[in-house]
Design a protein around this motif. Structure first.
Motif, PDB file in Angstrom:
ATOM      1  N   ALA A  92      76.375 -42.326 -18.398  1.00 50.28           N
ATOM      2  CA  ALA A  92      76.138 -40.676 -19.471  1.00 50.28           C
ATOM      3  C   ALA A  92      76.090 -39.209 -19.189  1.00 50.28           C
ATOM      4  O   ALA A  92      76.404 -38.672 -19.080  1.00 50.28           O
ATOM      5  N   LEU A  93      74.835 -39.581 -18.205  1.00 52.88           N
ATOM      6  CA  LEU A  93      73.706 -38.632 -17.799  1.00 52.88           C
ATOM      7  C   LEU A  93      75.003 -37.924 -17.144  1.00 52.88           C
ATOM      8  O   LEU A  93      75.115 -36.228 -16.269  1.00 52.88           O
ATOM      9  N   ALA A  94      75.891 -39.290 -15.735  1.00 56.92           N
ATOM     10  CA  ALA A  94      76.714 -37.507 -14.908  1.00 56.92           C
ATOM     11  C   ALA A  94      77.919 -37.206 -16.605  1.00 56.92           C
ATOM     12  O   ALA A  94      78.609 -35.898 -14.788  1.00 56.92           O
ATOM     13  N   ARG A  95      77.887 -37.687 -16.796  1.00 56.44           N
ATOM     14  CA  ARG A  95      78.984 -36.428 -17.963  1.00 56.44           C
ATOM     15  C   ARG A  95      77.966 -35.564 -18.526  1.00 56.44           C
ATOM     16  O   ARG A  95      78.946 -35.151 -19.008  1.00 56.44           O
ATOM     17  N   ALA A  96      76.903 -35.280 -18.870  1.00 50.06           N
ATOM     18  CA  ALA A  96      76.131 -34.733 -19.265  1.00 50.06           C
ATOM     19  C   ALA A  96      76.734 -33.184 -19.043  1.00 50.06           C
ATOM     20  O   ALA A  96      76.464 -32.924 -17.398  1.00 50.06           O
ATOM     21  N   ASP A  97      76.393 -31.884 -19.474  1.00 47.23           N
ATOM     22  CA  ASP A  97      75.838 -30.404 -19.184  1.00 47.23           C
ATOM     23  C   ASP A  97      74.368 -30.522 -18.929  1.00 47.23           C
ATOM     24  O   ASP A  97      74.601 -29.322 -17.669  1.00 47.23           O
ATOM     25  N   ARG A  98      73.823 -30.845 -18.987  1.00 47.53           N
ATOM     26  CA  ARG A  98      72.826 -30.801 -18.873  1.00 47.53           C
ATOM     27  C   ARG A  98      71.787 -31.937 -18.831  1.00 47.53           C
ATOM     28  O   ARG A  98      72.227 -32.090 -19.711  1.00 47.53           O
ATOM     29  N   VAL A  99      70.724 -32.527 -17.989  1.00 41.40           N
ATOM     30  CA  VAL A  99      70.039 -33.422 -18.657  1.00 41.40           C
ATOM     31  C   VAL A  99      68.305 -32.660 -18.236  1.00 41.40           C
ATOM     32  O   VAL A  99      68.235 -31.951 -17.177  1.00 41.40           O
ATOM     33  N   VAL A 100      67.982 -33.317 -19.215  1.00 44.51           N
ATOM     34  CA  VAL A 100      66.698 -32.796 -19.681  1.00 44.51           C
ATOM     35  C   VAL A 100      65.100 -34.007 -19.626  1.00 44.51           C
ATOM     36  O   VAL A 100      65.551 -34.193 -19.766  1.00 44.51           O
ATOM     37  N   VAL A 101      64.684 -33.510 -18.008  1.00 44.16           N
ATOM     38  CA  VAL A 101      63.716 -34.793 -18.024  1.00 44.16           C
ATOM     39  C   VAL A 101      62.237 -34.399 -18.528  1.00 44.16           C
ATOM     40  O   VAL A 101      61.439 -33.162 -18.374  1.00 44.16           O
ATOM     41  N   LEU A 102      62.012 -35.619 -19.553  1.00 45.55           N
ATOM     42  CA  LEU A 102      60.801 -34.710 -20.394  1.00 45.55           C
ATOM     43  C   LEU A 102      59.362 -35.717 -19.672  1.00 45.55           C
ATOM     44  O   LEU A 102      59.452 -36.903 -19.267  1.00 45.55           O
ATOM     45  N   VAL A 103      58.167 -35.341 -19.370  1.00 41.94           N
ATOM     46  CA  VAL A 103      56.699 -36.149 -18.553  1.00 41.94           C
ATOM     47  C   VAL A 103      55.784 -36.012 -19.660  1.00 41.94           C
ATOM     48  O   VAL A 103      55.667 -35.389 -19.670  1.00 41.94           O
ATOM     49  N   ASP A 104      55.169 -36.887 -20.087  1.00 39.77           N
ATOM     50  CA  ASP A 104      54.637 -36.643 -20.619  1.00 39.77           C
ATOM     51  C   ASP A 104      54.228 -35.899 -21.989  1.00 39.77           C
ATOM     52  O   ASP A 104      53.663 -34.983 -22.253  1.00 39.77           O
ATOM     53  N   GLY A 105      55.877 -35.605 -22.789  1.00 40.64           N
ATOM     54  CA  GLY A 105      55.991 -34.700 -23.615  1.00 40.64           C
ATOM     55  C   GLY A 105      56.250 -33.480 -23.341  1.00 40.64           C
ATOM     56  O   GLY A 105      56.646 -32.681 -24.144  1.00 40.64           O
ATOM     57  N   THR A 106      56.647 -32.931 -22.386  1.00 40.71           N
ATOM     58  CA  THR A 106      57.229 -31.893 -21.812  1.00 40.71           C
ATOM     59  C   THR A 106      57.401 -31.500 -21.185  1.00 40.71           C
ATOM     60  O   THR A 106      58.481 -33.069 -20.293  1.00 40.71           O
TER      61      THR A 106
END
Length: 222
Positions: free
Chosen positions: A189-203
């Motif tokens: 799924a990640l490979a097909r996304a326009d953008r991946v947003v990584v969240l760490v500790d809520g941000t």
């Protein structure tokens, strides 16, 4: 979203200080460990929890996101969705006779399962007892797609799917041009996304195409 913070009913802060812009037709996927704020952010965008900060919709500031981010504009598929006793059609239409059931079934890649069960009017059992985990997720997704909302929020809807079905699902959403903000740890799924947003500790810790983020964040994906 500018400085968006999700606040649950008990006062717990989920995602916080989120700056994120989503364009129409984009597939944006959230990635992070358990407790990183993914579900909290999606719940905030569905109007299910209170928020602080700004939410703009087509450049218009929403005065009351909890009221304005509702079905018809936004459709939300929970991480553990509910299925009602009744038929596939009942579960997808939810007493809205104008909703198109068959196209939603096809888009959710549920067609083969429905056909094998006997068609859209076949029973799913008491609260979906006859369905597998993957089928439950896709029934909930078909229900959301039948709303024809402007934004689909999908909280880990591919977690119970095999790899081939998962790829078909994301390609189907791509073909529909559906605007999706979702959460997943699946590499396909990640490979097909326009953008991946990584969240760490809520941000937000990082944002971009998976091909750029993978070297640093691959340990979060499965």
């Amino acid at each position: 979203m500018r400085g968006l913070t999700a606040v649950h009913d008990d006062g717990t802060v989920g995602a916080h200080d989120i700056d994120l812009r989503v364009e129409r037709g984009e597939l944006v996927l959230l990635l992070g460990q358990v407790g990183s704020g993914k579900s909290s952010l999606l719940a905030a965008l569905a109007g299910l929890v209170s928020t602080r900060g700004e939410v703009r919709w087509n450049d218009r500031l929403l005065d009351d996101p909890e009221t304005e981010l509702r079905p018809g504009r936004v459709a939300h598929v929970a991480q553990v969705p509910r299925v009602l006793s009744g038929t596939f059609r009942d579960n997808i239409r939810l007493d809205h006779p104008d909703r198109q059931v068959e196209p939603a079934i096809a888009a959710a890649r549920l067609g083969r399962d429905v056909e094998e069960a006997g068609g859209p009017d076949s029973l799913v059992g008491h609260r979906g007892v006859r369905l597998s985990g993957g089928q439950v997720q896709r029934v909930a997704l078909a229900r959301a797609l039948a709303c024809d909302s402007e934004l689909l929020l999908a909280d880990d809807v591919s977690s119970a799917l095999d790899a081939a079905t998962e790829v078909e699902l994301w390609e189907s959403l791509r073909e529909r041009g559906t605007t999706v903000v979702g959460a997943t740890s699946k590499t396909a799924a990640l490979a097909r996304a326009d953008r991946v947003v990584v969240l760490v500790d809520g941000t937000v810790a990082a944002s971009g195409p998976w091909s750029q983020l993978a070297p640093r964040w691959r340990h979060l994906a499965g």
